[in-house]
Scaffold this motif. Structure first.
Motif, PDB file in Angstrom:
ATOM      1  N   PRO A   1      32.268  82.450  75.906  1.00  0.00           N
ATOM      2  CA  PRO A   1      31.960  83.507  74.933  1.00  0.00           C
ATOM      3  C   PRO A   1      33.058  84.560  74.829  1.00  0.00           C
ATOM      4  O   PRO A   1      33.174  85.233  73.806  1.00  0.00           O
ATOM      5  N   GLU A   2      33.853  84.711  75.883  1.00  0.00           N
ATOM      6  CA  GLU A   2      34.948  85.679  75.846  1.00  0.00           C
ATOM      7  C   GLU A   2      36.074  85.182  74.952  1.00  0.00           C
ATOM      8  O   GLU A   2      36.609  85.920  74.126  1.00  0.00           O
ATOM      9  N   LEU A   3      36.456  83.932  75.130  1.00  0.00           N
ATOM     10  CA  LEU A   3      37.592  83.367  74.387  1.00  0.00           C
ATOM     11  C   LEU A   3      37.170  82.745  73.064  1.00  0.00           C
ATOM     12  O   LEU A   3      38.004  82.526  72.179  1.00  0.00           O
ATOM     13  N   GLY A   4      35.871  82.425  72.926  1.00  0.00           N
ATOM     14  CA  GLY A   4      35.423  81.766  71.711  1.00  0.00           C
ATOM     15  C   GLY A   4      35.991  80.364  71.578  1.00  0.00           C
ATOM     16  O   GLY A   4      36.363  79.937  70.489  1.00  0.00           O
ATOM     17  N   LYS A   5      36.034  79.665  72.707  1.00  0.00           N
ATOM     18  CA  LYS A   5      36.611  78.314  72.710  1.00  0.00           C
ATOM     19  C   LYS A   5      35.795  77.394  73.605  1.00  0.00           C
ATOM     20  O   LYS A   5      35.087  77.854  74.507  1.00  0.00           O
ATOM     21  N   ILE A   6      35.937  76.086  73.356  1.00  0.00           N
ATOM     22  CA  ILE A   6      35.396  75.098  74.287  1.00  0.00           C
ATOM     23  C   ILE A   6      36.407  74.981  75.420  1.00  0.00           C
ATOM     24  O   ILE A   6      37.537  74.549  75.215  1.00  0.00           O
ATOM     25  N   LYS A   7      36.006  75.407  76.614  1.00  0.00           N
ATOM     26  CA  LYS A   7      36.971  75.454  77.715  1.00  0.00           C
ATOM     27  C   LYS A   7      37.167  74.090  78.365  1.00  0.00           C
ATOM     28  O   LYS A   7      38.212  73.826  78.958  1.00  0.00           O
ATOM     29  N   ASN A   8      36.173  73.242  78.284  1.00  0.00           N
ATOM     30  CA  ASN A   8      36.308  71.856  78.759  1.00  0.00           C
ATOM     31  C   ASN A   8      35.105  71.060  78.240  1.00  0.00           C
ATOM     32  O   ASN A   8      34.122  71.640  77.790  1.00  0.00           O
ATOM     33  N   PHE A   9      35.210  69.771  78.285  1.00  0.00           N
ATOM     34  CA  PHE A   9      34.079  68.947  77.868  1.00  0.00           C
ATOM     35  C   PHE A   9      34.082  67.637  78.632  1.00  0.00           C
ATOM     36  O   PHE A   9      35.111  67.199  79.152  1.00  0.00           O
ATOM     37  N   GLY A  10      32.902  67.026  78.691  1.00  0.00           N
ATOM     38  CA  GLY A  10      32.780  65.739  79.359  1.00  0.00           C
ATOM     39  C   GLY A  10      32.965  64.601  78.370  1.00  0.00           C
ATOM     40  O   GLY A  10      33.079  64.809  77.160  1.00  0.00           O
ATOM     41  N   ILE A  11      33.033  63.405  78.913  1.00  0.00           N
ATOM     42  CA  ILE A  11      33.143  62.198  78.098  1.00  0.00           C
ATOM     43  C   ILE A  11      31.891  61.361  78.331  1.00  0.00           C
ATOM     44  O   ILE A  11      31.520  61.082  79.473  1.00  0.00           O
ATOM     45  N   ARG A  12      31.237  60.981  77.244  1.00  0.00           N
ATOM     46  CA  ARG A  12      30.057  60.123  77.328  1.00  0.00           C
ATOM     47  C   ARG A  12      30.225  58.937  76.375  1.00  0.00           C
ATOM     48  O   ARG A  12      31.020  58.982  75.431  1.00  0.00           O
ATOM     49  N   LYS A  13      29.460  57.900  76.616  1.00  0.00           N
ATOM     50  CA  LYS A  13      29.363  56.805  75.665  1.00  0.00           C
ATOM     51  C   LYS A  13      28.402  57.225  74.544  1.00  0.00           C
ATOM     52  O   LYS A  13      27.420  57.947  74.795  1.00  0.00           O
ATOM     53  N   LEU A  14      28.673  56.762  73.354  1.00  0.00           N
ATOM     54  CA  LEU A  14      27.847  57.165  72.224  1.00  0.00           C
ATOM     55  C   LEU A  14      26.376  56.852  72.445  1.00  0.00           C
ATOM     56  O   LEU A  14      25.504  57.664  72.103  1.00  0.00           O
ATOM     57  N   PHE A  15      26.071  55.709  73.044  1.00  0.00           N
ATOM     58  CA  PHE A  15      24.664  55.340  73.225  1.00  0.00           C
ATOM     59  C   PHE A  15      23.937  56.302  74.171  1.00  0.00           C
ATOM     60  O   PHE A  15      22.715  56.424  74.115  1.00  0.00           O
ATOM     61  N   GLU A  16      24.686  57.020  75.035  1.00  0.00           N
ATOM     62  CA  GLU A  16      24.067  57.948  75.984  1.00  0.00           C
ATOM     63  C   GLU A  16      23.608  59.245  75.312  1.00  0.00           C
ATOM     64  O   GLU A  16      22.711  59.918  75.826  1.00  0.00           O
ATOM     65  N   VAL A  17      24.228  59.588  74.197  1.00  0.00           N
ATOM     66  CA  VAL A  17      23.963  60.904  73.601  1.00  0.00           C
ATOM     67  C   VAL A  17      23.480  60.838  72.158  1.00  0.00           C
ATOM     68  O   VAL A  17      23.190  61.871  71.554  1.00  0.00           O
ATOM     69  N   ARG A  18      23.392  59.633  71.622  1.00  0.00           N
ATOM     70  CA  ARG A  18      23.014  59.503  70.207  1.00  0.00           C
ATOM     71  C   ARG A  18      21.656  60.164  69.929  1.00  0.00           C
ATOM     72  O   ARG A  18      21.427  60.735  68.874  1.00  0.00           O
ATOM     73  N   LYS A  19      20.753  60.083  70.900  1.00  0.00           N
ATOM     74  CA  LYS A  19      19.433  60.698  70.758  1.00  0.00           C
ATOM     75  C   LYS A  19      19.308  61.913  71.685  1.00  0.00           C
ATOM     76  O   LYS A  19      19.767  61.889  72.816  1.00  0.00           O
ATOM     77  N   GLY A  20      18.669  62.965  71.170  1.00  0.00           N
ATOM     78  CA  GLY A  20      18.353  64.122  72.003  1.00  0.00           C
ATOM     79  C   GLY A  20      19.455  65.168  72.100  1.00  0.00           C
ATOM     80  O   GLY A  20      19.315  66.142  72.856  1.00  0.00           O
ATOM     81  N   TYR A  21      20.537  65.019  71.347  1.00  0.00           N
ATOM     82  CA  TYR A  21      21.624  65.995  71.392  1.00  0.00           C
ATOM     83  C   TYR A  21      22.100  66.316  69.975  1.00  0.00           C
ATOM     84  O   TYR A  21      21.795  65.595  69.021  1.00  0.00           O
ATOM     85  N   THR A  22      22.847  67.407  69.857  1.00  0.00           N
ATOM     86  CA  THR A  22      23.360  67.845  68.558  1.00  0.00           C
ATOM     87  C   THR A  22      24.718  67.203  68.284  1.00  0.00           C
ATOM     88  O   THR A  22      25.622  67.262  69.124  1.00  0.00           O
ATOM     89  N   TYR A  23      24.858  66.647  67.097  1.00  0.00           N
ATOM     90  CA  TYR A  23      26.076  65.938  66.703  1.00  0.00           C
ATOM     91  C   TYR A  23      27.040  66.869  65.951  1.00  0.00           C
ATOM     92  O   TYR A  23      26.612  67.728  65.170  1.00  0.00           O
ATOM     93  N   PHE A  24      28.333  66.697  66.197  1.00  0.00           N
ATOM     94  CA  PHE A  24      29.352  67.396  65.420  1.00  0.00           C
ATOM     95  C   PHE A  24      30.631  66.564  65.443  1.00  0.00           C
ATOM     96  O   PHE A  24      30.744  65.597  66.194  1.00  0.00           O
ATOM     97  N   LYS A  25      31.574  66.943  64.603  1.00  0.00           N
ATOM     98  CA  LYS A  25      32.845  66.230  64.601  1.00  0.00           C
ATOM     99  C   LYS A  25      34.001  67.222  64.594  1.00  0.00           C
ATOM    100  O   LYS A  25      33.796  68.440  64.523  1.00  0.00           O
ATOM    101  N   GLU A  26      35.205  66.717  64.698  1.00  0.00           N
ATOM    102  CA  GLU A  26      36.412  67.543  64.733  1.00  0.00           C
ATOM    103  C   GLU A  26      36.411  68.543  63.572  1.00  0.00           C
ATOM    104  O   GLU A  26      36.185  68.180  62.411  1.00  0.00           O
TER     105      GLU A  26
END
Length: 400
Positions: free
Chosen positions: A239-264
């Motif tokens: 919230p201080e920098l207004g940036k994504i400071k890091n992110f994990g890597i998942r397979k699409l099938f793991e997150v396709r349901k139950g999470y919010t989708y976005f793109k570049e």
């Protein structure tokens, strides 16, 4: 550690206060704790005797020396100040009357701010767990040796230390004020652009000619479920920098349901309290295969060809906008959220693309200067943290 001053055991200078007072159920008691790192005692809480586990407590007196048996090894020492007079402590906080004919109380307080003493104390702590049961008993405390100059010299040393610490604190204050003023100016400029601007036409964030809110996952149909995508929980948005400071890597099938989708290039906006108020906002950049998923507590805004992502991003970074959003939250305490309907109806000033680029370039430059001030403040804080032990070390070697 010190120059050639006479060495005296603390038991010659201190007398332990061992008296206790039986608690009365309906009487209110101010209870003390002792902060770490030499920051001294504080009033932790006030509660009736009926809510205190102990049957008796010790009443403290202004000017007494106090330490925490559990956290002496982390610098939990100090003096009882006048406003803490007649407060109470448990037996985990031994207190001592100081022989002021021989030792200046402030000298003793400053002496126990030295880190090497905390390390020495740790050698004599006993218990099963370092973090919670590493007790420093009174017999070891009173057996400690202290190098003690004449009382007038003690006062001179304390005065010199306090003078230097005051200058350090002033430097810290000035740097902090510079950051606050820069942030205030930046917010004023953002408000002028996004909240108090009659120059540009207003467009609703729900206008599908310009924006797409919470894009559908149907865009991903046909993609291999084993493709790697980025995963961004709320804690990964700074919230201080207004940036994504890091992110994990998942397979699409793991997150396709139950999470919010976005793109570049999409703008992420936290909708839940207190993350929304804190400014958890970011643009999805350099995400894996251009695809990301995150917590369902994000709203996602995708801009179309007439809008820059950073135009919406800076709107969301405006505290004044978030204050308005807060007033439109729905739900119960702790679970209040900004509804999609609020964003759909919110009108944003929208200049031409060239004008957006010009303003965004200026805002980026302004933000970079604010970030640089914050970086310098953090460096100053680190330098100060390193400087204080050096001052104390020199003082108690007689080198100030």
């Amino acid at each position: 550690m010190e120059c050639n001053w006479p060495t005296v055991k603390l038991e010659e200078l201190l007398e332990q206060n061992t008296s206790t007072e039986k608690l009365e159920p309906n009487k209110s008691y101010r209870l003390l704790g002792v902060r770490l790192e030499g920051k001294g005692p504080f009033i932790r809480e006030e509660k009736p005797g009926s809510q205190v586990r102990a049957k008796s407590l010790r009443k403290v007196t202004s000017g007494e020396f106090i330490y925490s048996r559990l956290f002496a090894w982390r610098g939990a020492f100090g003096l009882i100040s006048p406003e803490m007079d007649c407060a109470f402590v448990s037996n985990e906080f031994p207190t001592f009357k100081i022989d002021e004919t021989r030792v200046f109380p402030k000298f003793l307080e400053m002496y126990f701010k030295q880190r090497w003493i905390w390390n020495e104390v740790e050698k004599y702590c006993t218990g099963t767990t370092k973090a919670s049961r590493n007790r420093f008993k009174e017999k070891f405390f009173l057996n400690l040796d202290i190098s003690l100059p004449a009382k007038e010299e003690q006062k001179h040393i304390v005065a010199r230390i306090e003078s230097l610490l005051a200058k350090i604190e002033e430097a810290r204050r000035l740097r902090g004020e510079a950051v606050k003023e820069a942030e205030k100016l930046f917010e004023l400029f953002l408000r002028r652009i996004f909240l108090n601007n009659n120059q540009y036409d207003l467009v609703k964030l729900g206008d599908k000619d310009y924006f797409e809110l919470n894009p559908s996952k149907s865009e991903l149909s046909g993609l291999d479920d084993d493709i790697d995508v980025s995963f961004v929980p709320m804690t990964c948005v700074d919230p201080e920098l207004g940036k994504i400071k890091n992110f994990g890597i998942r397979k699409l099938f793991e997150v396709r349901k139950g999470y919010t989708y976005f793109k570049e290039g999409d703008v992420l906006f936290a909708k839940i309290t207190p993350c929304m108020e804190n400014g958890n906002v970011a643009i999805a950049q350099n995400i894996t295969n251009g695809i990301g998923f995150g917590t369902t507590e994000f709203h996602v805004v995708r801009v179309l060809e007439k809008v820059l992502p950073k135009w919406v991003y800076y709107l969301f970074r405006t505290k004044g906008f978030r204050d308005i959003a807060k007033g439109n939250m729905t739900g119960t305490a702790g679970q209040r959220r900004v509804p999609k309907s609020f964003l759909e109806q919110y009108e944003i000033p929208l200049p031409s693309l060239p004008e957006q680029r010009r303003i965004v370039t200026y805002l980026d430059s302004f933000q970079a200067k604010v970030d640089e001030l914050k970086r310098l403040q953090a460096e100053t804080e680190k330098e100060i943290e390193e400087l204080v032990p050096s001052i104390l070390d020199k003082a108690f070697k007689g080198e100030l």
